[in-house]
Design a protein around this motif. Sequence first.
Motif, PDB file in Angstrom:
ATOM      1  N   THR A 175       0.831  -1.196   0.000  1.00  0.00           N
ATOM      2  CA  THR A 175       0.000   0.000   0.000  1.00  0.00           C
ATOM      3  C   THR A 175       0.866   1.246   0.000  1.00  0.00           C
ATOM      4  O   THR A 175       0.589   2.199  -0.708  1.00  0.00           O
ATOM      5  CB  THR A 175      -0.942  -0.002   1.221  1.00  0.00           C
ATOM      6  OG1 THR A 175      -1.744  -1.167   1.161  1.00  0.00           O
ATOM      7  CG2 THR A 175      -1.837   1.210   1.233  1.00  0.00           C
ATOM      8  N   ALA A 187       0.859   3.834  -2.880  1.00  0.00           N
ATOM      9  CA  ALA A 187       0.546   5.241  -2.607  1.00  0.00           C
ATOM     10  C   ALA A 187       1.660   6.142  -3.130  1.00  0.00           C
ATOM     11  O   ALA A 187       1.404   7.205  -3.697  1.00  0.00           O
ATOM     12  CB  ALA A 187       0.330   5.465  -1.112  1.00  0.00           C
ATOM     13  N   ILE A 203      -2.804  10.499  -0.358  1.00  0.00           N
ATOM     14  CA  ILE A 203      -3.341   9.419  -1.202  1.00  0.00           C
ATOM     15  C   ILE A 203      -4.050   8.388  -0.337  1.00  0.00           C
ATOM     16  O   ILE A 203      -5.173   7.969  -0.643  1.00  0.00           O
ATOM     17  CB  ILE A 203      -2.219   8.750  -2.035  1.00  0.00           C
ATOM     18  CG1 ILE A 203      -1.572   9.740  -2.991  1.00  0.00           C
ATOM     19  CG2 ILE A 203      -2.738   7.509  -2.766  1.00  0.00           C
ATOM     20  CD1 ILE A 203      -2.506  10.306  -4.029  1.00  0.00           C
ATOM     21  N   ARG A 204      -3.413   7.977   0.759  1.00  0.00           N
ATOM     22  CA  ARG A 204      -4.041   6.997   1.655  1.00  0.00           C
ATOM     23  C   ARG A 204      -5.339   7.548   2.245  1.00  0.00           C
ATOM     24  O   ARG A 204      -6.324   6.823   2.372  1.00  0.00           O
ATOM     25  CB  ARG A 204      -3.075   6.583   2.761  1.00  0.00           C
ATOM     26  CG  ARG A 204      -2.008   5.594   2.286  1.00  0.00           C
ATOM     27  CD  ARG A 204      -1.245   4.978   3.445  1.00  0.00           C
ATOM     28  NE  ARG A 204      -0.428   5.948   4.152  1.00  0.00           N
ATOM     29  CZ  ARG A 204       0.809   6.289   3.812  1.00  0.00           C
ATOM     30  NH1 ARG A 204       1.384   5.716   2.765  1.00  0.00           N
ATOM     31  NH2 ARG A 204       1.484   7.170   4.514  1.00  0.00           N
ATOM     32  N   ARG A 254      -8.019   7.548  -0.508  1.00  0.00           N
ATOM     33  CA  ARG A 254      -8.412   6.156  -0.748  1.00  0.00           C
ATOM     34  C   ARG A 254      -9.334   5.675   0.373  1.00  0.00           C
ATOM     35  O   ARG A 254     -10.364   5.046   0.118  1.00  0.00           O
ATOM     36  CB  ARG A 254      -7.184   5.252  -0.850  1.00  0.00           C
ATOM     37  CG  ARG A 254      -7.568   3.794  -1.126  1.00  0.00           C
ATOM     38  CD  ARG A 254      -6.383   2.857  -1.101  1.00  0.00           C
ATOM     39  NE  ARG A 254      -5.618   2.990  -2.319  1.00  0.00           N
ATOM     40  CZ  ARG A 254      -4.286   3.097  -2.361  1.00  0.00           C
ATOM     41  NH1 ARG A 254      -3.578   3.116  -1.260  1.00  0.00           N
ATOM     42  NH2 ARG A 254      -3.671   3.195  -3.518  1.00  0.00           N
ATOM     43  N   LEU A 287     -12.143   5.682  -7.301  1.00  0.00           N
ATOM     44  CA  LEU A 287     -11.137   4.760  -6.774  1.00  0.00           C
ATOM     45  C   LEU A 287     -10.361   4.101  -7.915  1.00  0.00           C
ATOM     46  O   LEU A 287      -9.130   3.964  -7.840  1.00  0.00           O
ATOM     47  CB  LEU A 287     -11.794   3.703  -5.882  1.00  0.00           C
ATOM     48  CG  LEU A 287     -10.838   2.748  -5.172  1.00  0.00           C
ATOM     49  CD1 LEU A 287      -9.895   3.510  -4.241  1.00  0.00           C
ATOM     50  CD2 LEU A 287     -11.624   1.699  -4.393  1.00  0.00           C
ATOM     51  N   LEU A 328      -7.938   6.607  -9.180  1.00  0.00           N
ATOM     52  CA  LEU A 328      -6.833   6.757  -8.231  1.00  0.00           C
ATOM     53  C   LEU A 328      -5.818   5.640  -8.432  1.00  0.00           C
ATOM     54  O   LEU A 328      -4.615   5.886  -8.534  1.00  0.00           O
ATOM     55  CB  LEU A 328      -7.369   6.761  -6.798  1.00  0.00           C
ATOM     56  CG  LEU A 328      -6.344   7.012  -5.698  1.00  0.00           C
ATOM     57  CD1 LEU A 328      -5.800   8.428  -5.780  1.00  0.00           C
ATOM     58  CD2 LEU A 328      -6.971   6.771  -4.328  1.00  0.00           C
ATOM     59  N   GLU A 329      -6.306   4.417  -8.505  1.00  0.00           N
ATOM     60  CA  GLU A 329      -5.422   3.256  -8.675  1.00  0.00           C
ATOM     61  C   GLU A 329      -4.704   3.292 -10.030  1.00  0.00           C
ATOM     62  O   GLU A 329      -3.584   2.812 -10.144  1.00  0.00           O
ATOM     63  CB  GLU A 329      -6.211   1.953  -8.527  1.00  0.00           C
ATOM     64  CG  GLU A 329      -6.883   1.769  -7.178  1.00  0.00           C
ATOM     65  CD  GLU A 329      -5.922   1.730  -6.002  1.00  0.00           C
ATOM     66  OE1 GLU A 329      -4.767   1.301  -6.171  1.00  0.00           O
ATOM     67  OE2 GLU A 329      -6.325   2.141  -4.905  1.00  0.00           O
ATOM     68  N   TYR A 387      -6.383   9.949 -11.453  1.00  0.00           N
ATOM     69  CA  TYR A 387      -7.280  10.644 -10.533  1.00  0.00           C
ATOM     70  C   TYR A 387      -6.996  12.147 -10.557  1.00  0.00           C
ATOM     71  O   TYR A 387      -5.854  12.575 -10.607  1.00  0.00           O
ATOM     72  CB  TYR A 387      -7.062  10.096  -9.117  1.00  0.00           C
ATOM     73  CG  TYR A 387      -7.949  10.674  -8.050  1.00  0.00           C
ATOM     74  CD1 TYR A 387      -9.305  10.373  -8.009  1.00  0.00           C
ATOM     75  CD2 TYR A 387      -7.427  11.493  -7.054  1.00  0.00           C
ATOM     76  CE1 TYR A 387     -10.114  10.871  -7.015  1.00  0.00           C
ATOM     77  CE2 TYR A 387      -8.240  11.996  -6.049  1.00  0.00           C
ATOM     78  CZ  TYR A 387      -9.578  11.676  -6.034  1.00  0.00           C
ATOM     79  OH  TYR A 387     -10.387  12.178  -5.046  1.00  0.00           O
TER      80      TYR A 387
END
Length: 161
Positions: free
Chosen positions: A23, A27, A48-49, A52, A119, A122-123, A127
Amino acid sequence: MTTSSTAGPRSTAKKTTARTTATKTSARKIAEQLRVKDDESPWNEEEIREVRGVLLEEIEQHRVELKLAEDELDDLLRASGDGAGDDQADAGAKTAEREHEISVAANARASLRQAEHALEQLEAGTYGICENCGNPIGKLRLQARPRATLCMTCQAKQDRH
């Protein structure tokens, strides 16, 4: 069997550590890819975390809302039967309640799709890019509304129409 039960917690701890490391790496990679406005600082791993996490919470919340609305609608449909013997007021009230539950379910479904889309973006590292003009949406806007897909200028134009 006893060996697997002792290995279980260690295995779980290793998986959790690996997931946390993945993660953090994820991130970091995402933060490096995302575009921001000229007057903004780049995204960092913590931001970012946080985004998310907010999106994951929204997704779960909208899934629960959708399930409740669909269950309520099912209950209304089962309870209403064929409506024989209802006077106009009863029939109207049932129709209004049914329409309300359909609307609640549709809104929850749309919000769920938006959060899932955000989401996914973002991944994918895309994003925060306006889906209309391709310019950065802006960190402050995204932190306030993580599901935003339009920059303020394009959102204002859309709202006017």
